[in-house]
Design an enzyme around this catalytic site. Structure first.
Site, PDB file in Angstrom:
ATOM      1  N   PRO A  48       0.838  -1.209   0.000  1.00 51.81           N
ATOM      2  CA  PRO A  48       0.000   0.000   0.000  1.00 51.81           C
ATOM      3  C   PRO A  48       0.872   1.258   0.000  1.00 51.81           C
ATOM      4  CG  PRO A  48      -0.672  -1.525   1.731  1.00 51.81           C
ATOM      5  CD  PRO A  48       0.642  -2.005   1.199  1.00 51.81           C
ATOM      6  N   GLU A  49       0.577   2.164  -0.901  1.00 47.33           N
ATOM      7  CA  GLU A  49       1.296   3.431  -0.936  1.00 47.33           C
ATOM      8  C   GLU A  49       0.333   4.542  -0.520  1.00 47.33           C
ATOM      9  OE1 GLU A  49       3.955   4.242  -4.094  1.00 47.33           O
ATOM     10  OE2 GLU A  49       4.314   2.143  -4.553  1.00 47.33           O
TER      11      GLU A  49
ATOM     12  N   HIS B 228      -4.919 -14.655   9.477  1.00 50.52           N
ATOM     13  CA  HIS B 228      -4.182 -13.384   9.470  1.00 50.52           C
ATOM     14  C   HIS B 228      -5.013 -12.199   9.966  1.00 50.52           C
ATOM     15  CE1 HIS B 228      -1.213 -15.698   7.399  1.00 50.52           C
ATOM     16  NE2 HIS B 228      -1.874 -15.742   6.268  1.00 50.52           N
TER      17      HIS B 228
ATOM     18  N   ARG C 136       1.860 -10.845   5.957  1.00 49.15           N
ATOM     19  CA  ARG C 136       3.313 -10.821   6.162  1.00 49.15           C
ATOM     20  C   ARG C 136       3.736 -10.117   7.454  1.00 49.15           C
ATOM     21  NH1 ARG C 136       6.455  -9.643   0.727  1.00 49.15           N
ATOM     22  NH2 ARG C 136       8.134 -10.250   2.119  1.00 49.15           N
TER      23      ARG C 136
END
Ligand SMILES: [Zn+2]
Length: 270
Positions: A2-3, A92, A111
């Site tokens: 994500p930016e 997750h 992650r």
């Protein structure tokens, strides 16, 4: 990953839903996120009302009614999703926040490079280690010119240095430099004022377009309400090595700069 536009999209999607809501329960299922989820995290969040939601670089920043700030960084694969109370838990789902209207705000991160914390407002700059936000009015050509003086690093590396400019990552810097007509490997210190003008203008244009389209849908990006982004359809150089430049038809080239793939048109960018 994500930016900034993805984070901004999440903020805009969640703000009307979240602001004014009180946190009634916090369940931390996995503390091993970046920096670890503090043992005080749940207690500091429980009972608090969210009074505002904004962004600093790639951090989501929720203001709480006791003056503290709740930070969320999505890392590489983080997702913050608001859902009905009866939604099935997914693998997750590391942190689940129950709101006073019964809905759940879930932090999911395969992650685990993301970060969640509740901090004092005065610690924001130190905690986020963030430079100027590229959508802030203080990000100007004069400012960019000043921070590039004497720098031997590439313009791409400088724009991706979060301590200088907060929130720009690989995809958007490639697109911005194409828009500005500047090669990613050009040394920052030799940029002229006019180059800085073009970069600042291109930064605002590329980010605004990405936010309008809801962020990028690379990897498994979703906004705060679970909708995919659309910006990947519009990438002009990113991940297009060997394909023709949309402006001049020259094949897009790629090279690695500071460990990341860079894409540029050898004719349109000098
Ligand atoms: Zn071209």
């Amino acid at each position: 990953m994500p930016e900034l536009p993805e984070v901004e999209t999440v903020v805009r999607g969640l703000a009307p839903e979240l602001v004014g809501r009180r946190v009634v329960a916090v369940e931390v299922r996995e503390r091993r996120l970046r920096g670890g989820v503090a043992t005080t995290f749940a207690a500091r969040l429980r009972g608090r009302t969210v009074t505002g939601l904004g962004r600093r670089g790639k951090y989501l920043v929720a203001t709480l009614d006791d003056g503290r700030l709740w930070l969320v960084h999505l890392g590489m694969t983080g997702r913050l999703t608001l859902s009905a109370a009866d939604v099935a838990a997914e693998v997750h789902d590391h942190v689940v926040v129950r709101l006073d209207d019964g809905r759940l705000l879930t932090y999911n991160d395969a992650r685990r490079f993301g970060r969640l914390a509740v901090i004092a407002a005065s610690a924001l700059a130190a905690e986020t280690a963030a430079g100027v936000d590229p959508l802030d009015p203080e990000f100007t050509a004069a400012m960019l010119f000043a921070i590039t003086r004497g720098r031997r690093t590439s313009v791409k590396a400088l724009l991706m240095d979060q301590r200088r400019v907060a929130g720009l990552g690989n995809i958007y810097v490639n697109e911005i430099l194409f828009d500005a007509g500047i090669r990613p490997g050009r040394r920052a210190g030799v940029l002229r004022s006019a180059d800085c003008e073009r970069i600042v203008h291109a930064t605002r244009a590329v980010l605004a377009a990405a936010i309008r389209r809801g962020g990028s849908s690379i990897s498994d990006y979703r906004d705060g309400l679970g909708r995919p982004g659309w910006f990947q359809l519009r990438h002009r150089v990113y991940d297009r090595a060997g394909r023709p430049c949309g402006t001049c038809g020259t094949p897009i080239r790629t090279r690695v700069i500071v460990g990341r793939s860079s894409f540029y048109c050898p004719r349109c960018q000098v």
